[in-house]
Every structure is written in C-alpha cells, then in structure tokens.
Motif scaffolding. Structure first.
Motif, PDB file in Angstrom:
ATOM      1  N   VAL A  41       9.546  -2.218  -5.480  1.00 40.58           N
ATOM      2  CA  VAL A  41      10.128  -0.975  -5.077  1.00 40.58           C
ATOM      3  C   VAL A  41       9.341   0.068  -4.350  1.00 40.58           C
ATOM      4  O   VAL A  41       8.310   0.359  -4.657  1.00 40.58           O
ATOM      5  CB  VAL A  41      10.690  -0.297  -6.535  1.00 40.58           C
ATOM      6  CG1 VAL A  41      11.187   1.067  -6.220  1.00 40.58           C
ATOM      7  CG2 VAL A  41      11.574  -1.188  -7.103  1.00 40.58           C
ATOM      8  N   GLU A  42      10.114   0.574  -3.470  1.00 44.32           N
ATOM      9  CA  GLU A  42       9.330   1.859  -2.704  1.00 44.32           C
ATOM     10  C   GLU A  42      10.333   2.986  -2.695  1.00 44.32           C
ATOM     11  O   GLU A  42      11.630   2.617  -2.353  1.00 44.32           O
ATOM     12  CB  GLU A  42       9.039   1.394  -1.073  1.00 44.32           C
ATOM     13  CG  GLU A  42       7.925   0.179  -1.210  1.00 44.32           C
ATOM     14  CD  GLU A  42       7.381  -0.012   0.250  1.00 44.32           C
ATOM     15  OE1 GLU A  42       7.850   0.905   1.139  1.00 44.32           O
ATOM     16  OE2 GLU A  42       7.038  -1.073   0.108  1.00 44.32           O
ATOM     17  N   PHE A  43       9.725   4.159  -3.018  1.00 40.31           N
ATOM     18  CA  PHE A  43      10.547   5.447  -2.667  1.00 40.31           C
ATOM     19  C   PHE A  43      10.343   6.087  -1.630  1.00 40.31           C
ATOM     20  O   PHE A  43       8.907   6.333  -1.265  1.00 40.31           O
ATOM     21  CB  PHE A  43      10.334   6.110  -4.050  1.00 40.31           C
ATOM     22  CG  PHE A  43      10.854   5.458  -5.175  1.00 40.31           C
ATOM     23  CD1 PHE A  43      12.137   5.329  -5.806  1.00 40.31           C
ATOM     24  CD2 PHE A  43       9.801   5.082  -6.312  1.00 40.31           C
ATOM     25  CE1 PHE A  43      12.505   4.543  -6.820  1.00 40.31           C
ATOM     26  CE2 PHE A  43      10.217   4.448  -7.280  1.00 40.31           C
ATOM     27  CZ  PHE A  43      11.617   4.143  -7.595  1.00 40.31           C
ATOM     28  N   GLU A  44      11.078   6.902  -0.956  1.00 42.44           N
ATOM     29  CA  GLU A  44      10.817   7.528  -0.057  1.00 42.44           C
ATOM     30  C   GLU A  44      10.216   9.025  -0.446  1.00 42.44           C
ATOM     31  O   GLU A  44      10.336   9.454  -1.388  1.00 42.44           O
ATOM     32  CB  GLU A  44      12.352   8.011   0.941  1.00 42.44           C
ATOM     33  CG  GLU A  44      13.264   7.017   1.375  1.00 42.44           C
ATOM     34  CD  GLU A  44      12.426   6.180   2.582  1.00 42.44           C
ATOM     35  OE1 GLU A  44      11.755   7.282   3.155  1.00 42.44           O
ATOM     36  OE2 GLU A  44      12.607   4.956   2.839  1.00 42.44           O
ATOM     37  N   LYS A  45       9.134   9.217   0.396  1.00 42.29           N
ATOM     38  CA  LYS A  45       8.318  10.377  -0.223  1.00 42.29           C
ATOM     39  C   LYS A  45       9.373  11.801  -0.301  1.00 42.29           C
ATOM     40  O   LYS A  45       9.181  12.320  -1.391  1.00 42.29           O
ATOM     41  CB  LYS A  45       7.287  10.823   0.924  1.00 42.29           C
ATOM     42  CG  LYS A  45       6.304  11.826   0.751  1.00 42.29           C
ATOM     43  CD  LYS A  45       5.513  12.212   1.867  1.00 42.29           C
ATOM     44  CE  LYS A  45       4.730  13.296   1.350  1.00 42.29           C
ATOM     45  NZ  LYS A  45       3.452  13.755   2.483  1.00 42.29           N
ATOM     46  N   ILE A  46      10.421  12.018   0.616  1.00 44.84           N
ATOM     47  CA  ILE A  46      11.000  13.257   0.609  1.00 44.84           C
ATOM     48  C   ILE A  46      11.908  13.006  -0.874  1.00 44.84           C
ATOM     49  O   ILE A  46      11.912  14.148  -1.321  1.00 44.84           O
ATOM     50  CB  ILE A  46      12.046  13.392   1.545  1.00 44.84           C
ATOM     51  CG1 ILE A  46      12.574  14.922   1.655  1.00 44.84           C
ATOM     52  CG2 ILE A  46      12.971  12.254   1.843  1.00 44.84           C
ATOM     53  CD1 ILE A  46      11.638  15.965   2.004  1.00 44.84           C
ATOM     54  N   ASP A  47      12.260  11.979  -1.128  1.00 49.75           N
ATOM     55  CA  ASP A  47      12.978  11.941  -2.261  1.00 49.75           C
ATOM     56  C   ASP A  47      12.359  12.253  -3.672  1.00 49.75           C
ATOM     57  O   ASP A  47      12.413  12.675  -4.632  1.00 49.75           O
ATOM     58  CB  ASP A  47      13.769  10.332  -2.711  1.00 49.75           C
ATOM     59  CG  ASP A  47      14.574  10.065  -1.408  1.00 49.75           C
ATOM     60  OD1 ASP A  47      15.321  11.063  -0.915  1.00 49.75           O
ATOM     61  OD2 ASP A  47      14.876   8.881  -1.082  1.00 49.75           O
ATOM     62  N   VAL A  48      11.145  11.612  -3.721  1.00 49.39           N
ATOM     63  CA  VAL A  48      10.075  11.924  -4.686  1.00 49.39           C
ATOM     64  C   VAL A  48       9.885  13.232  -4.685  1.00 49.39           C
ATOM     65  O   VAL A  48       9.517  13.826  -5.623  1.00 49.39           O
ATOM     66  CB  VAL A  48       9.039  11.045  -4.575  1.00 49.39           C
ATOM     67  CG1 VAL A  48       7.750  11.247  -5.487  1.00 49.39           C
ATOM     68  CG2 VAL A  48       9.113   9.586  -4.512  1.00 49.39           C
ATOM     69  N   GLU A  49       9.411  14.038  -3.760  1.00 49.91           N
ATOM     70  CA  GLU A  49       9.128  15.613  -3.604  1.00 49.91           C
ATOM     71  C   GLU A  49      10.259  16.230  -4.141  1.00 49.91           C
ATOM     72  O   GLU A  49       9.966  17.165  -4.917  1.00 49.91           O
ATOM     73  CB  GLU A  49       8.728  15.766  -2.084  1.00 49.91           C
ATOM     74  CG  GLU A  49       7.390  15.286  -1.784  1.00 49.91           C
ATOM     75  CD  GLU A  49       7.199  15.582  -0.316  1.00 49.91           C
ATOM     76  OE1 GLU A  49       8.288  15.868   0.540  1.00 49.91           O
ATOM     77  OE2 GLU A  49       6.012  15.369   0.360  1.00 49.91           O
TER      78      GLU A  49
END
Length: 69
Positions: A41-49
C-alpha cells in the motif's frame, strides 16, 4: 469498528459532535485498515497531509468537548 459505531451513535447522531468528525474518524479507520491488511500500500502525500490536518481538528474538538462536559 464497534467503537466507531458507538461514537457515531452517541456523539454524531445526537449532534454533540459535528458530523464532519464522524467522516474523519471513518476515513482514518479505513486508511489504517488498508495499511494494516493490504499488500504493498502506498498513499499519496497530499491525502495523508489532509487527513493529518483533519485528525488534528478532530482531536482538538474532542478535547474541547471533554473540557466542557
């Protein structure tokens, strides 16, 4: 998930806590579940922020609620 259901029933449906925080809690749980149980699993940085900022607001709202009650 039972705790989230209880939280929604007790605080969101009764409007003691803003409905947006129910969504934030659900979204956070879904991200955590995906990270724990899905492979690679990889999450987009913007989504995590965005989620991180929302969780800070959630925690602040809960602290205020506790202090008032």
């Amino acid at each position: 998930m039972q705790l989230i259901g209880w939280f929604n029933k007790t605080f969101i449906r009764t409007r003691l806590i803003d409905q947006d925080f129910g969504r934030i809690l659900k979204d956070s749980y879904e991200y955590r579940k995906k990270a724990d149980y899905d492979s690679f699993v990889e999450f987009e940085k913007i989504d995590v922020e965005v989620l991180f900022d929302e969780m800070k607001k959630f925690i602040s709202a809960i602290k205020i609620f506790i202090e008032k009650n």
